[in-house]
Design a protein around this motif. Structure first.
Motif, PDB file in Angstrom:
ATOM      1  N   GLN A   1       0.811  -1.221   0.000  1.00 58.27           N
ATOM      2  CA  GLN A   1       0.000   0.000   0.000  1.00 58.27           C
ATOM      3  C   GLN A   1       0.842   1.268   0.000  1.00 58.27           C
ATOM      4  N   LEU A   2       2.131   1.146   0.307  1.00 61.29           N
ATOM      5  CA  LEU A   2       2.940   2.351   0.493  1.00 61.29           C
ATOM      6  C   LEU A   2       3.494   2.886  -0.827  1.00 61.29           C
ATOM      7  N   ASP A   3       3.810   4.175  -0.789  1.00 63.32           N
ATOM      8  CA  ASP A   3       4.268   4.872  -1.992  1.00 63.32           C
ATOM      9  C   ASP A   3       5.434   5.771  -1.576  1.00 63.32           C
ATOM     10  N   VAL A   4       6.476   5.771  -2.364  1.00 65.09           N
ATOM     11  CA  VAL A   4       7.613   6.638  -2.026  1.00 65.09           C
ATOM     12  C   VAL A   4       7.209   8.115  -2.056  1.00 65.09           C
ATOM     13  N   TYR A   5       6.042   8.397  -2.630  1.00 68.54           N
ATOM     14  CA  TYR A   5       5.517   9.766  -2.623  1.00 68.54           C
ATOM     15  C   TYR A   5       5.532  10.349  -1.209  1.00 68.54           C
ATOM     16  N   ASP A   6       5.256   9.503  -0.242  1.00 70.67           N
ATOM     17  CA  ASP A   6       5.154   9.975   1.139  1.00 70.67           C
ATOM     18  C   ASP A   6       6.503  10.202   1.811  1.00 70.67           C
TER      19      ASP A   6
ATOM     20  N   ASP B   1      -5.858   0.060  -0.384  1.00 73.60           N
ATOM     21  CA  ASP B   1      -4.626   0.352  -1.115  1.00 73.60           C
ATOM     22  C   ASP B   1      -3.807  -0.918  -1.336  1.00 73.60           C
ATOM     23  N   GLU B   2      -3.786  -1.782  -0.301  1.00 76.45           N
ATOM     24  CA  GLU B   2      -3.026  -3.039  -0.415  1.00 76.45           C
ATOM     25  C   GLU B   2      -3.576  -3.886  -1.554  1.00 76.45           C
ATOM     26  N   THR B   3      -4.894  -4.101  -1.506  1.00 74.42           N
ATOM     27  CA  THR B   3      -5.536  -4.959  -2.499  1.00 74.42           C
ATOM     28  C   THR B   3      -5.392  -4.359  -3.894  1.00 74.42           C
ATOM     29  N   ARG B   4      -5.607  -3.074  -3.984  1.00 75.14           N
ATOM     30  CA  ARG B   4      -5.561  -2.431  -5.290  1.00 75.14           C
ATOM     31  C   ARG B   4      -4.191  -2.583  -5.946  1.00 75.14           C
TER      32      ARG B   4
END
Lengths: 411, 454
Positions: free
Chosen positions: B102-107, B233-236
């Protein structure tokens, strides 16, 4: 304002009325200067300020103001009368063991209202520095540590001292909460904080839809998210522990721009002032401190944080102590330091009076010397930002809560 | 104080160049030796940029009267270098928790980090910031330019790859690693099944019809009823990785999600086969990029068969000591991939060694190690661009490509050459003559020299 706050207001009004019955009719302060911090930024020279029923009733020249009979006279013809100083970032609600309840990475259900201990030593100390209102917030041990409470520094019971509850939602973007749960990075923390806020927002929106008759299905009640309804209605802000460049950028982006939350940026230290142009273009309030300077390694110079913000266009700029990190009574000295490192005295004085009041949405009651406002002010030997100045008296809700002449100097 | 701030702002300006400002509409680089990568070198020519894109390249290019002209006689221009896989630019590479799709380096990307400024100084114009290797499923990466005050200004392409690791995370062994990885995909399938069942039941209820099938059948029938907003977010993100193994969409079945690829980290040759297998099993083999440690060259037969792009992490030279004879055997790793005809990308070296941070140095080492010069140059330009699915945008000097250009004082692989200018999307993003920090560094050395006793 929700029903509970309204009730609280009524209670407060009742209490102060009861208190006034035992007080003298009123007070009259004769001073050399009143730095009012009202909207037109009036400075009254050689003025008399009348106080009655916990409020300021009149400001004017000695010849123009009639002091009613029975009023106690406070003669300080050489002193300055300055709005009570206000701090948006104070952790001294009660004992320090109440600072952080580290249960989850985000703890949306907590509130410092439950931990307030009026007349504790830290609060008494605050009064000696002319500080009259503080936002008591939980710490930054987790990304969301609960709601804070705006409180006066004078008064015996929680109901007496509370200006507004909830005062704000405390969020810690980064820089402390990563140590919880053994080292989450900003990727996880920011995702997780956003998730909690999105859940709270969904809760608020579901109830809005129900209350406005868009649906007949009543949403499930969830006490953890109840206080967020006021947050998303912009009745109170989020106070955000945020500091370095990327961290501050994230706060502006996530909270203010994407979620539309009324955002007060607290700390704003290290190289965060470089985000100035972006912050200036946003709705955010910037409350700098406790660090007032940064050693810029690349420039090999000291950089004044407040000065950096100011010169990058940020005008909604104030100062904090992060008490007890810096003792609450040294709020004026924090502003002095900001000036030593390049800021200017008048905006710096605003930064500890009217700006924090506006940032928290309580300027209708405190933060300036105007008829009708709460009688919260300090009598100073001179400019509070001059480190040689001392606070002679502190008045909260029309009561002298500190008198240098009578107090044994405890601090 | 004013001076201090001026300096501070000047340094900031050096670090974060003029993105907010409007780039010149037309820019011309004249008199330059051009290494287009996609074709033969042009000894003396002109590159014309219009609105951030390359409009003309060649020996006889007419320069419009209103172009901002850079007369760069004797210099060499090549496409902007691409750092195809790094965790740098963030606060830390990895999460403690193993599965975080679910995580994004955007954060976490910090535009103010010196890493970006240093990258620019070394001629890197595109950086693929990715979660680190110490993970099972590490989340989304992002391709950014090393200029800009915000992520919005920096972003070239938002995340189109997830990070996965087959090599075990700290505290895991290989069995645990693979089991956790398989579990993540099993959980995805279970999650989608539950959503499908719930949607199917809801649909029947709305139509006032009984649910007259067993759950397995409901899960099949409900697949088309899943809505994008049902997905966490994880599933997507995991669903996007499997790339339409389940059709998610509105009633017409139109897919609403873009597929994701994966950068899969393999530390040793034994990790390669499981990495390929998990990609085949979960429908992302066609979007698989293998991130390979030095010893992985031993799996070249399998890699050749898979024919997927690879990224070489770690030392370019692999050393092994024979436990019996004590004899040391050295292998220059990129040569093996070049000889196998695999598309490989080089990375800045893992050590704190200054030259290894330069992609041009890594390419030069390849030439010394027997890799063809053309291949070595492609390994830091067009190969990473194609690996990222940005081959039509970056990595070569061709009409229509984004104007990411690096001007060297001489041949890029000559160690006496330095980066003199960098253009990113036509923006004059770097000028060595105005590099405040570099000047400080150099002037410091000069001052020291003066102070040396006679």
């Amino acid at each position: 304002m929700n029903a509970r706050n309204a009730l609280l207001g009524l209670l407060l009004a009742g209490l102060s009325a009861a208190a006034v019955a035992d007080e003298p009719a009123g007070m009259a302060f004769r001073v050399a200067k009143v730095v009012s911090m009202d909207r037109s930024e009036t400075v009254h020279n050689d003025a008399i300020v009348l106080v009655q029923g916990g409020r300021i009733t009149q400001i004017g020249k000695p010849g123009e103001v009639t002091i009613p009979e029975g009023f106690t006279r406070h003669e300080h013809p050489e002193a300055w009368l300055v709005p009570g100083l206000i701090d948006c970032h104070n952790h001294t609600a009660g004992t320090l063991s109440d600072l952080n309840d580290m249960i989850y990475q985000t703890n949306p259900g907590l509130n410092t209202r439950a931990a307030i201990e009026p007349e504790n030593d830290n609060i008494k100390e605050a009064r000696t520095g002319g500080v009259t209102s503080v936002l008591l917030i939980p710490g930054s041990g987790t990304n969301m540590s609960g709601f804070g409470t705006i409180s006066k520094t004078g008064g015996k019971t929680p109901d007496e001292v509370i200006v507004r509850s909830p005062g704000s939602l405390k969020i810690a973007q980064s820089g402390n909460p990563e140590w919880y749960f053994g080292g989450n990075s900003r990727r996880f923390m920011n995702w997780n904080t956003r998730q909690t806020l999105l859940k709270a927002k969904a809760y608020h929106e579901a109830w809005e839809a129900f209350e406005q008759g868009e649906t007949t299905v009543e949403p499930a009640h969830n006490p953890i998210f109840e206080d967020f309804r006021g947050l998303f209605r912009k009745e109170y802000p989020a106070s955000v522990h945020t500091q370095a460049y990327q961290v501050l950028l994230t706060t502006v982006d996530m909270l203010s721009l994407q979620l539309g939350i009324w955002t007060v940026l607290d700390h704003c230290t290290f190289d965060a002032w470089k985000v100035g142009p972006i912050v200036a273009a946003s709705d955010c309030w910037t409350i700098n401190g406790p660090r007032q300077y940064q050693f810029d390694r690349t420039a090999a110079r000291m950089i004044g944080n407040a000065s950096g913000w100011w010169k990058n266009g940020v005008r909604k700029l104030g100062i904090n102590t992060d008490a007890p990190v810096v003792p609450q009574r040294e709020l004026s000295y924090q502003a002095t330091m900001a000036c030593w490192y390049g800021w200017q005295p008048y905006p710096a004085l605003k930064g500890v009076t009217s700006i924090p009041a506006e940032a928290l949405g309580v300027y209708d009651r405190v933060g300036s010397i105007e008829a009708g406002k709460d009688a919260d002010f300090g009598i100073w030997t001179g400019n509070p930002l001059d480190p040689r100045s001392a606070c002679l008296k502190t008045i909260v809700d029309g009561k002298v809560v500190y008198d240098a002449a009578k107090s044994i100097r405890r601090f | 104080m004013t001076r201090m701030l001026t300096l501070g702002v000047a340094l900031l300006a050096a670090a974060l160049p003029a993105v907010g400002q409007v780039a010149p509409e037309r820019v011309a680089l004249t008199g330059v030796r051009i290494l287009p990568i996609s074709g033969p070198a042009i000894d003396k020519g002109t590159i014309l940029i219009e609105r951030g894109r390359i409009a003309a390249v060649g020996e006889d290019v007419e320069v419009p009267f209103d172009a901002r002209v850079f007369e760069l006689d004797g210099r060499t221009v090549m496409p902007g270098l691409i750092d195809v896989h790094t965790w740098r630019g963030m606060d830390q590479p990895n999460e403690t928790r193993p599965v975080t799709p679910q995580l994004d380096v955007y954060d976490a990307i910090d535009p103010s980090q010196l890493f970006f400024e240093d990258s620019l100084r070394l001629g890197v114009t595109a950086i693929h910031v990715m979660p680190g290797d110490n993970t099972v499923v590490g989340g989304l990466g992002r391709v950014v330019r090393p200029i800009g005050r915000t992520l919005g200004e920096m972003t070239i392409a938002p995340g189109s790859f997830l990070k996965l690791a087959v090599a075990p995370k700290g505290g895991f062994d290989r069995m645990m690693q693979m089991s956790t990885l398989r579990e993540a995909f099993a959980k995805l399938s279970d999650e989608l099944g539950k959503l499908a069942e719930a949607r199917y039941e809801e649909d029947r209820k709305e139509k006032d019809e009984p649910v007259d099938v067993v759950p397995d059948e409901a899960r099949k029938r409900g697949v088309k009823l899943i809505r994008v907003e049902d997905l966490t977010d994880e599933t997507r993100n995991l669903l996007r990785l499997t790339g339409g193994a389940v059709t998610v969409g509105d009633e017409t079945g139109e897919p609403l999600l873009d597929p994701l690829g994966a950068f899969v980290h393999c530390a040793r040759a034994m990790d390669v086969a499981p990495a390929i297998q998990i990609a085949r099993d979960n429908g992302f083999f066609d979007r698989l990029v293998l991130v390979l440690g030095p010893e992985c060259f031993k799996a070249i037969p399998e890699l050749k068969k898979a024919a997927r792009p690879v990224v070489l992490v770690g030392d370019l030279t692999h050393r092994e000591t024979d436990p019996l004879t004590g004899k040391v055997r050295e292998t220059f790793v990129p040569r093996k991939y070049a000889d196998a005809g695999l598309m490989f990308s080089l990375l800045p070296g893992p050590s704190s060694s200054l030259p290894e941070r330069m992609l041009t140095y890594q390419a030069a080492r390849c030439v010394r190690g027997g890799v063809g010069r053309d291949v070595a140059l492609r390994a830091i330009t067009s190969h990473p661009a194609e690996t990222l699915g940005l081959g039509d945008q970056l990595g070569s000097i061709e009409v229509g490509r984004a104007a990411h250009l690096v001007v060297f004082t001489g041949d890029p692989l000559d160690f006496n050459s330095v980066v003199e200018r960098v253009f990113i999307d036509g923006i004059p993003a770097y000028d060595r003559a105005r590099d405040v920090r570099l000047q400080r560094l150099l002037s410091f050395q000069e001052t020291n020299a003066e102070e040396t006793p006679e």
